[in-house]
Design a protein around this motif. Structure first.
Motif, PDB file in Angstrom:
ATOM      1  N   LEU A   1       0.840  -1.190   0.000  1.00  0.00           N
ATOM      2  CA  LEU A   1       0.000   0.000   0.000  1.00  0.00           C
ATOM      3  C   LEU A   1       0.886   1.255   0.000  1.00  0.00           C
ATOM      4  N   LEU A   2       0.622   2.185  -0.918  1.00  0.00           N
ATOM      5  CA  LEU A   2       1.449   3.378  -1.034  1.00  0.00           C
ATOM      6  C   LEU A   2       1.152   4.372   0.096  1.00  0.00           C
ATOM      7  N   THR A   3       2.146   5.203   0.386  1.00  0.00           N
ATOM      8  CA  THR A   3       2.083   6.049   1.572  1.00  0.00           C
ATOM      9  C   THR A   3       2.281   7.518   1.224  1.00  0.00           C
ATOM     10  N   ILE A   4       1.950   8.345   2.203  1.00  0.00           N
ATOM     11  CA  ILE A   4       2.222   9.782   2.126  1.00  0.00           C
ATOM     12  C   ILE A   4       2.792  10.223   3.469  1.00  0.00           C
ATOM     13  N   ALA A   5       3.343  11.420   3.494  1.00  0.00           N
ATOM     14  CA  ALA A   5       3.814  11.983   4.751  1.00  0.00           C
ATOM     15  C   ALA A   5       2.621  12.312   5.635  1.00  0.00           C
ATOM     16  N   ASP A   6       2.723  11.934   6.892  1.00  0.00           N
ATOM     17  CA  ASP A   6       1.656  12.211   7.853  1.00  0.00           C
ATOM     18  C   ASP A   6       1.511  13.722   7.998  1.00  0.00           C
ATOM     19  N   PRO A   7       0.318  14.282   7.726  1.00  0.00           N
ATOM     20  CA  PRO A   7       0.153  15.743   7.842  1.00  0.00           C
ATOM     21  C   PRO A   7       0.474  16.270   9.229  1.00  0.00           C
ATOM     22  N   ASN A   8       0.321  15.419  10.256  1.00  0.00           N
ATOM     23  CA  ASN A   8       0.583  15.845  11.628  1.00  0.00           C
ATOM     24  C   ASN A   8       2.022  15.581  12.067  1.00  0.00           C
ATOM     25  N   ASP A   9       2.744  14.795  11.298  1.00  0.00           N
ATOM     26  CA  ASP A   9       4.130  14.467  11.633  1.00  0.00           C
ATOM     27  C   ASP A   9       4.847  14.141  10.332  1.00  0.00           C
ATOM     28  N   PRO A  10       5.302  15.143   9.582  1.00  0.00           N
ATOM     29  CA  PRO A  10       5.872  14.933   8.239  1.00  0.00           C
ATOM     30  C   PRO A  10       7.029  13.945   8.205  1.00  0.00           C
ATOM     31  N   ALA A  11       7.660  13.675   9.350  1.00  0.00           N
ATOM     32  CA  ALA A  11       8.768  12.725   9.371  1.00  0.00           C
ATOM     33  C   ALA A  11       8.271  11.287   9.340  1.00  0.00           C
ATOM     34  N   ARG A  12       7.011  11.141   9.489  1.00  0.00           N
ATOM     35  CA  ARG A  12       6.409   9.801   9.552  1.00  0.00           C
ATOM     36  C   ARG A  12       5.540   9.584   8.329  1.00  0.00           C
ATOM     37  N   ARG A  13       5.577   8.398   7.757  1.00  0.00           N
ATOM     38  CA  ARG A  13       4.745   8.097   6.586  1.00  0.00           C
ATOM     39  C   ARG A  13       3.579   7.195   6.992  1.00  0.00           C
ATOM     40  N   VAL A  14       2.431   7.440   6.372  1.00  0.00           N
ATOM     41  CA  VAL A  14       1.228   6.672   6.672  1.00  0.00           C
ATOM     42  C   VAL A  14       0.587   6.216   5.362  1.00  0.00           C
TER      43      VAL A  14
END
Length: 1024
Positions: free
Chosen positions: A292-305
């Motif tokens: 499943l492809l991911t994006i940067a977490d809007p609340n924590d850009p260092a983390r991908r979701v």
């Protein structure tokens, strides 16, 4: 002979058989003029054509009266019959309506199948409503839709158990249901009712009017009725029990198959994590969430979701929930099937009837019956158009390029910035490829529409006469019925869908379909990135309508002659002889889109077939002892016998017979028993279904995971080894079978060589009415039915079992499928040992399934009844209360329910006391009447059941479904109207499921338990 009608009905039940609910007009019903004494003379009890006045029968009979239908506010006769403890899981508008069955109501006695219960109206067949298609969802047969039978002119409904073939012909395996209408109706009756659940939904309305009069000095009576009924829809999300979305799946704490830890536990709020309605982007066509492809977490850009497409086409955070296994997660944003599943389908019915009787002479009459019904039904919830790795073929995931012009700039940038680079798009340098997994609920309207019109006309010339001091009767009747209608559902054209999602930009930067020929044909680009992103014009281009029209016709002619054959000391010997000709015709015509299979499903072939029967029958009732010719402990002894010879134009010649004995050692006790042979003739669907494409999966016995299991592991291993060697493979070849996970294309077809199913039936019982306890009656009956030559659509799973799980498999059975030989490949993938679909088999022939006579079903159970009625004024303790109190108790217990599809026994399934076939069901009606006031409190009980008779703690943590009590209240009050034109005005209130009890945990309740919850219904009726 003169009978009071309430006494007649009670006697029919108590002296004739199993006690049923509400057979007496005193039971919760304010008396009306029609309850007064009337001259009925000799009558015919269901299960016999011989007229008699003793009202007894050798088989169990239950009766539901018109008063019961009115008191409880039933808008459909099936609702009352389904309350009987002997009734099993019906086909009804509850739950998802499989195939072409939306809005139908079929009753299922003993759970033996709705096609094994014969339904009559006034002792004659009624045209069926089960469409001649393997997709009907109800089992092939001539099932009668009770929705097409109006309630207004019903007098009573009699149900005879485990007999009927000799008297009425085919289909009476579980028994016979006979709807008996009122005769010589006079006056005008009007009724209106409205119901609503405590939740403010599931509305129901019914209005009806009945009128009749006598003309020509009493020689002509005409009566007619019109009835309108409408019910509203419900979905799974509308009720807490189904909205729970409870499912059982893998238990992470389980360590082995012998650790005492269940392999499956309950999870709630089920979601399918691999798909959403707006779409998920994967790096592969598979379903592994690691792709499943991911994006940067809007609340924590260092983390991908994980990411999903929102309605604007942007990639936003996606919560996959608690992943359990493929297609199952608890919570999260995955697809919620509960929001796409029907709990109750809306149905609208118009019923009209006309009855007439004309008396040419006091001994010759012409009776006419005309029925008309129009029914409309929809299913407001349905499955979406899938594209996912959970499926194969056209429903698999779709590959897209980041060059797709429908992608938003945000989504494109997010896809190109994946931590692990996606596969390069060689056709568009610098772009990447990804896979879209989507449940497209926005491409078609989620409903299935059904409309039908039913017509039935009966003309019956009948009479009676006396000769040689004996009474005789005769009749000649013609019966024609037709049911015609259609099913319709919106869908897509797969080829146009593929054209519409293949897009680029033109010279002006506008998005267009990439294929020039498709553009010339009117192709409109389709945007799948986000729920609702598609345009109306694109939907018009890809959309189509699947429609299937059908016509079912039934033509019957009969002639009967009977009466008193000879007078014996105990009374006259009754007889009847007769002839019946019946023709059944069915036509099923899918439209071009359905026939061509332009959507995601297999092409649906048209079907047309017919058969006719010539049937001769005879019946005899011999009173050996009775009346003045009786002895101590031998007050009555009567022998009943019947025989029918049938010549079916397709199934050939056969016979049915029945022998019954009634013995009364003392006046208070009746002992009875019967043995009989009935049958079910092959249905048009089973006989004439043309060879059609079918997609199938199955458990492969030769898979390495299964080869050492099954009912006969030694035979399985040996047969699989021999099959592998014949393919040029090692005897110990380790196969991982594809057909267990992905469908293969094969065929299914009817079988014109089918013969009748045969039912051997037995009943034994008694009725005890002690004269020292007035108003008390006790009954007991044992029923046993053994069905052989059972017709089943022999699926691939059964074929594989027969081929590998018996010591000497039949080569003809094993020839119904092919396996890949050594070295066989397709597209680089090995097919060695694999079951081959039609698209990859060398000869183009995939697995072949179809209908055969092979199975068996063994059923036994017993029923008991208690009825007690007392006038309270007769007892000093209640002298001031007045009125009448009655108790009506029905109990049924299933002892045996064993079935085998193959008929070889190794695949025998024990269904007794599993969900849908409870071991115990009972019902108690407690009624009180006083003057114009009536009350009925009904308690229904369904015993504890199992999920499976073979499961242990190693399978499931919860082994059983708890017992279930349901309580209903009915109130009625008749207002005196001495100064008004109306004769009476009766108000009614029903409260169903008084305590708002949900279905037991572990089941949705569909078909077996109440789905709606506490429900209120009010009604007014009047007579003029």
């Amino acid at each position: 002979m003169r009978f009071n009608r309430p006494h007649l009905l009670a006697t029919t039940v108590l002296a004739g058989a199993l006690v049923a609910t509400g057979v007496s007009a005193q039971t919760g019903q304010a008396p009306t003029d029609q309850d007064q004494a009337s001259d009925l003379g000799e009558i015919v009890v269901t299960g016999s054509r011989i007229r008699r006045n003793d009202l007894t029968a050798a088989n169990p009979i239950s009766v539901v009266s018109s008063q019961t239908l009115d008191n409880k506010g039933y808008t459909n006769v099936a609702s009352a019959l389904n309350e009987l403890p002997v009734s099993g899981v019906p086909v009804s508008p509850d739950g998802d309506q499989a195939g072409f069955g939306v809005g139908r109501s079929f009753v299922n006695l003993f759970n033996l199948g709705t096609n094994r219960t014969l339904v009559l109206v006034n002792g004659r067949r009624f045209v069926g409503a089960n469409v001649a298609s393997i997709f009907s969802g109800a089992g092939a047969g001539g099932q009668v839709d009770f929705s097409s039978i109006p309630t207004a002119l019903i007098d009573r409904v009699e149900t005879v158990q485990a007999t009927g073939g000799a008297v009425y012909g085919s289909d009476a395996v579980a028994g016979v249901i006979n709807v008996i209408t009122k005769k010589n109706f006079e006056g005008v009756e009007a009724n209106v009712e409205y119901g609503v659940s405590e939740e403010g939904d599931a509305d129901q309305v019914r209005a009806r009017i009945t009128a009749g009069n006598t003309f020509l000095d009493g020689r002509l009576n005409l009566a007619g009725s019109y009835e309108y009924a409408e019910t509203d829809s419900l979905g799974y999300a509308d009720r807490r029990r189904t909205a729970l979305q409870a499912t059982r799946s893998l238990n992470p704490a389980n360590t082995s198959n012998s650790d005492g830890i269940p392999g499956s536990i309950w999870y709630f709020n089920r979601r399918i994590p691999e798909i959403t309605e707006g779409g998920l982007a994967f790096s592969t066509p598979g379903i592994g969430l690691s792709s499943l492809l991911t994006i940067a977490d809007p609340n924590d850009p260092a983390r991908r979701v994980a990411a999903q497409f929102d309605p604007n086409g942007n990639l936003v955070p996606y919560n996959p929930g608690q992943f359990v296994q493929a297609s199952i997660a608890s919570g999260g944003d995955g697809l919620n099937l509960g929001e796409l599943t029907s709990l109750q389908s809306p149905v609208t019915r118009h019923n009209a009837t006309l009855f007439g009787t004309y008396e040419f002479t006091p001994n010759i009459r012409l009776d006419a019956e005309v029925f008309y019904n129009h029914t409309e039904a929809t299913e407001d919830f349905n499955q979406p158009i899938y594209n996912s790795g959970l499926f194969g073929g056209d429903s698999g995931a779709i590959r897209f390029s980041t060059a797709n012009p429908f992608l938003s700039a945000q989504a494109r940038a997010a896809l190109l910035s994946q931590p692990t680079a996606l596969e390069a798009d060689t056709a568009n340098p610098g772009e990447r490829l990804f896979w879209l997994h989507r449940a497209s609920t926005d491409l078609v309207e989620p409903n299935s529409l059904s409309e039908s019109d039913t017509y039935r006309v009966v003309l019956n010339l009948n009479g009676d006469f006396q000769a040689a001091d004996r009474n005789f009767f005769w009749n000649i009747a013609g019966n024609f019925g037709q049911n015609e209608g259609f099913f319709q559902q919106d869908n897509i054209v797969q080829s146009r869908f593929l054209q519409a999602i293949n897009v680029n930009r033109d010279a002006n930067g506008n998005i267009q379909c990439a294929d020039a020929d498709a553009r010339a044909a009117g192709c409109i680009p389709l945007n799948l990135f986000g729920k609702g992103a598609r345009s109306a014009e694109a939907l018009d281009y890809i959309g189509t309508t699947f429609r299937q029209d059908y016509t079912i016709k039934q033509t019957t002619f009969e002639a009967n002659f009977g009466g008193d054959l000879v007078n014996l000391p105990a009374g006259p010997v009754g007889f009847n002889i007769g002839y019946e000709y019946r023709k059944e015709e069915s036509e099923f015509l899918p439209n071009e889109a359905s026939r061509d299979g332009v959507g995601r499903t297999a092409a649906i072939a048209p079907l047309q077939g017919e058969y006719d029967t010539s049937e001769y029958y005879a019946e005899l009732s011999v009173p050996i002892l009775g009346g003045d010719f009786s002895f101590p402990f031998a007050r009555e002894l009567t022998l009943d016998g019947s025989y029918r010879f049938v010549d079916n134009s397709i199934a050939g010649e056969d016979e049915a017979w029945a022998v019954g004995l009634r013995y009364r050692p003392i006046q208070d006790l009746l002992l009875r028993g019967s043995i009989s042979r009935s049958f079910r003739a092959p249905a048009i669907t089973e006989l004439f279904t043309p060879e059609s494409t079918s997609f199938m999966t199955a458990t492969d016995p030769c898979d390495a995971r299964n080869i050492n299991s099954g009912p006969n592991p030694q035979a399985r291993a040996a047969n699989c080894a021999a099959a592998f060697q014949a393919l040029g493979l090692p005897a110990d070849f380790q196969l991982t079978s594809n057909i267990q996970a992905a469908t293969q294309r094969g065929t299914t077809a009817g079988n014109p060589n089918l013969v009748n199913e045969i039912a051997d039936q037995e009943t034994y019982g008694f009725v005890y009415q002690p004269n020292y306890v007035p108003g008390l009656a006790l009954s007991f009956d044992w029923v046993k039915i053994d069905l052989t030559n059972a017709i089943a659509n022999f699926g691939l799973g059964s074929i594989l079992q027969v081929c590998y799980d018996v010591p000497n498999p039949d080569p003809a059975v094993c020839g119904r499928f092919q396996r890949g030989s050594a070295g066989m490949e397709n597209g680089g993938s090995s097919l060695e040992g694999q079951i081959l679909g039609a698209d990859i088999a060398p000869n183009g022939i995939g697995p072949s399934t179809g209908f055969i006579n092979a199975g068996y079903l063994n059923f036994s159970g017993w029923s008991a009844g208690v009825e007690y009625a007392v006038n309270l004024d007769d007892h000093q303790a209640f002298a001031g209360l007045g009125g009448r109190l009655s108790f009506d108790f029905d109990y049924f217990r299933t002892e045996t329910y064993e079935s085998s599809v193959t008929g070889l026994g190794f695949d025998q399934v024990n269904s007794a006391n599993v969900i849908g076939t409870p071991e115990t069901r009972w019902k108690l009606d407690t009624a009180y009447t006083n003057g114009g006031f009536g009350l009925v409190w009904t308690t229904r009980y369904t015993g504890e059941t199992k999920f499976s008779n073979t499961s242990t703690i190693e399978n499931y943590e919860q082994q059983t479904i708890s017992e279930y009590f349901l309580n209903d209240l009915s109130l009625a009050y008749r207002f005196e109207t001495p100064n008004m034109m109306m004769k009476d005005l009766t108000a009614r209130l029903q409260i169903r499921n008084v305590f708002d009890v949900e279905p037991p945990f572990g089941t949705t309740g569909v078909g077996a338990y109440d789905l709606i919850g506490r429900y209120y219904q009010i009604g007014l009726s009047t007579r003029f």
